[in-house]
Design an enzyme around this catalytic site. Structure first.
Site, mmCIF file in Angstrom:
data_model
loop_
_atom_site.group_PDB
_atom_site.id
_atom_site.type_symbol
_atom_site.label_atom_id
_atom_site.label_comp_id
_atom_site.label_asym_id
_atom_site.label_seq_id
_atom_site.Cartn_x
_atom_site.Cartn_y
_atom_site.Cartn_z
ATOM 1 N N ALA A 211 0.821 -1.216 0.000
ATOM 2 C CA ALA A 211 0.000 0.000 0.000
ATOM 3 C C ALA A 211 0.859 1.272 0.000
ATOM 4 C CB ALA A 211 -0.958 0.002 1.185
ATOM 5 N N ASP A 333 -1.554 6.140 7.680
ATOM 6 C CA ASP A 333 -0.977 4.790 7.617
ATOM 7 C C ASP A 333 -1.471 3.928 8.777
ATOM 8 O OD1 ASP A 333 0.477 2.583 6.768
ATOM 9 O OD2 ASP A 333 2.390 3.291 7.545
HETATM 10 CA CA CA Z 1 1.479 0.865 5.581
#
Ligand code: CA
Length: 716
Positions: A211, A333
């Site tokens: 990601a 995140d």
């Molecule tokens: Ca990450």
């Protein structure tokens, strides 16, 4: 005793040992007959009844519930002081070790960095076989977080491993020879596998990471016998001009705006995948958005399902059942990939089937696993992005400016490291406590001035220069002082801390709790320790020579209890955070399996000599603009391996010390790919010669700055 009676006793004893539950732990590989005992002969029935053979550790979290609690108590709070090294096994890698071993019938199966697999005699450490999938070292540039691997799964005589370059490989448990291999990713995209596969109902389930590299997350199931794909569940919607894979993807797409699919969307399932035999559901933990910054990814907001969610699926079909989103519109995140624990606990006098979850975002969630409803949530450490969770809506109450709208960087806790990451926690049904390796490390979030969705490689949609460690000594000290770690015993019913052990810094090990009233944990500063599970009193410590991060296990062979942990410093924390990572202790990587028993007499060889290098960089002659440009490029392309502001945490070359700063070799490596075989790929697609020169100027500048700082320290 009559002969008949004696005979019945013998038969009963034989049945108890061999009968109903197969061939349990006390019968080790060395005395079992290889013709009649099939290695790794594990299936759903056997894992579901894992408590009947506590001498084995047959799946990732021991049981399907992944509590990482062992009913074994031969080693306990009374005798743990006598725990000594039984054997150790050295590994041929110097990258981070994150694997949880599997132990079945006296054989231990585990992985090392670079997705290598080992089978050892669990009582002696003697190697039975090893397997190297030969991951191309240059694929490591696609990994956000080191060339790590968190372990294998076993099933009916096979051992399964997901490789860093995206393959799922089935090995013969007797020989280590591949039986089948399948590519689970499209190599045009920068996917990696670091997580352990899980097996349920004859299917091997595996996710991936990436990601940070602009991929679209998914989890897939493969037939354990043939390797044929059974189903795939995407975690975020794809290009809406193409048909959606399922009705739920069409619904999920309504929670996204802009052209998110051009950046992949993220939502990778890089760690937790848990099967629930009680409800016949599979739970997956979904990762962060790609890029992190929602204003770039999905400019008009939206929840961006299923980022940062736990999603329940049907294990046979991959069909969606329910979800709970922990961080709607994720932009820090904050993955929900952290380990999912299943438990049956009484809450307000009522027995509930729950999920216990401590994701990166800092809140501890208790979720009803029958329907995904939130039961309770509370911050388990310092959290500044939200003030709490609204129990009416199940949504976080976000703090002012948490979405870093302004030009100035916004300090937020937790940062991308998470208040808890992949290091597994454990839950003891005896104490009712969850033992969490907690970390406090904030981050300065700021939107970047320049950003293009098409160039997502190593570009998180945040300003990495603004986030870099400032060199002003006072600010630096303030930041370093704020970075901490701890082992926290958490009461999930009362949602409160019961005891805590402070650590100098983050990235300490996963935990194991046992019926011996013990909690085992490795530390980032190089120890492997045991604590009383009820009070947190330290009762045992072993100097491990290296940082210990992985989840420990315990098992028996011939009735003797062993405690095992894979040691070896590494992973994203020392790889990326530079000087911050020294907070935890300046350990080196010495990768080995460490196995203990009461009265163990083995000892480790002396630590290899290590001479501190002196900095002697070429003079800094470049102009300020070049150095500034070099800093921007370094933080974007180099820092994710060579460390924030050019300070390496010790896993890869610290460029400030590089001889190539003074000569043409620099360009041969950065642009020519001369060290491709060591994993340092050519950046000629991303960087011009002028760019590479600017990066060199920046590193020279930093090397001189560090040399001056060392001189000042030396004078003091
Ligand atoms: Ca990450």
């Amino acid at each position: 005793m009559s002969r008949l009676k004696a005979c019945i006793v013998v038969i009963a004893l034989t049945l108890a040992v061999y009968g109903v539950y197969g061939s349990p732990g006390p019968h080790a590989a060395q005395d079992a007959n290889p013709k009649t005992t099939k290695p790794a002969d594990v299936d759903s029935a056997r894992i579901t009844r894992a408590d009947k053979e506590p001498g084995n550790w047959m799946s990732h979290g021991r049981t399907y519930s992944e509590q990482r609690f062992s009913p074994l108590k031969e080693v306990n709070d009374k005798n743990v002081a006598g725990l000594g090294l039984a054997w150790y096994y050295d590994l041929d890698t110097n990258r981070g070790q994150e694997a949880t071993p599997i132990v079945v019938d006296g054989v231990m199966y585990f992985t090392s960095a670079w997705s290598k697999v080992f089978a050892l005699n669990a009582a002696t450490g003697k190697q039975l076989w090893s397997y190297d999938p030969k991951v191309p070292p240059e694929w490591a540039v696609n990994a956000c977080c080191d060339a790590v691997n968190r372990g294998v799964a076993v099933w009916k005589g096979k051992v399964f491993v997901g490789t860093l370059d995206g393959r799922l490989v089935a090995l013969d448990a007797a020989t280590g020879k591949p039986v089948w291999e399948t590519l689970t990713i499209d190599r045009k995209h920068r996917y990696t596998i670091t997580g352990a596969p899980r097996v349920a109902k004859g299917k091997v389930i595996i996710g991936n990471g990436g990601a940070e590299m602009g991929v679209r997350g998914y989890v897939s199931a493969y037939d354990a016998e043939t390797g044929k794909m059974a189903w795939r569940f995407y975690t975020v919607p794809g290009d809406p001009s193409k048909p959606f894979e399922s009705p739920i993807m069409e619904k999920a797409a309504r929670t996204w705006t802009g052209e998110w699919w051009t950046g992949g969307g993220g939502g990778t399932v890089w760690d937790s995948i848990v099967y629930d035999p009680d409800l016949d559901l599979l739970y997956i933990g979904v990762g962060n958005g790609a890029p992190w910054n929602q204003r770039i990814r999905s400019p008009k907001g939206g929840d961006n399902l299923f980022l940062s969610s736990i999603v329940a699926l049907r294990p046979d079909t991959g069909e969606y059942v329910w979800h709970y989103q922990e961080t709607p519109g994720e932009m820090w995140d904050y993955t929900a990939c952290q380990q999912i624990i299943l438990a049956d606990i009484a809450i307000e006098g009522k027995a509930r089937k729950v999920i216990l979850h401590a994701p990166k975002n800092g809140f501890f969630y208790v979720i009803d696993r029958t329907d995904g409803a939130l039961i309770s949530a509370a911050a388990y450490t310092q959290v500044t992005w939200a003030t709490g969770i609204d129990m009416k809506t199940g949504r976080p109450i976000e703090a002012e400016n948490a979405r870093y709208k302004d030009d100035a960087p916004v300090p937020i806790l937790p940062g991308p490291l998470g208040a808890h990451s992949w290091q597994p926690m454990s839950y003891s049904p005896l104490t009712g406590l969850v033992y969490i390796p907690v970390q406090d490390a904030g981050f300065l979030y700021k939107s970047p001035d320049d950003f293009q969705m098409k160039n997502l490689a190593s570009n998180y949609g945040v300003d990495l220069v603004a986030a870099g460690m400032p060199q002003d000594p006072a600010i630096k000290k303030f930041i370093l002082d704020s970075v901490k770690g701890s082992l926290v015993a958490w009461d999930p019913v009362g949602q409160k801390q019961v005891w805590t052990v402070s650590r100098p810094g983050p990235w300490n090990g996963g935990t194991l709790s046992t019926a011996g009233n013990l909690v085992f944990e490795g530390t980032a500063s190089g120890h492997f320790e045991a604590y009383r599970a009820d009070t947190g009193e330290r009762v045992w410590s072993f100097a491990a020579q290296t940082g210990v991060m992985a989840g420990p296990v315990t098992y028996t062979v011939d009735g003797e209890q062993y405690v095992a942990v894979l040691a070896g410093w590494g992973g994203v924390f020392p790889l990326v955070t530079g000087e911050v990572s020294f907070k935890s202790g300046r350990v080196r990587n010495i990768s080995r399996m460490l196995v203990f028993k009461i009265g163990g007499k083995a000892s480790l060889p002396p630590m290899p000599e290590f001479a501190e290098q002196a900095l002697s960089p070429p003079p800094a002659t470049a102009d300020e603009a070049t150095v500034k440009n070099g800093e921007r490029l370094f933080q974007r392309y180099c820092a994710s391996c060579h460390g924030d502001v050019a300070v390496s945490g010790g896993l890869v070359t610290d460029l400030r010390y590089s001889k190539t700063l003074a000569n043409e070799q620099w360009f041969g490596i950065v642009l020519g790919g001369n060290l491709k075989k060591l994993g340092m790929v050519s950046f000629s697609k991303e960087l011009s010669r002028k760019d590479a020169e600017a990066i060199r100027a920046y590193v020279i500048f930093r090397a001189n700055q560090s040399a001056d700082e060392a001189k000042v320290k030396g004078k003091k």
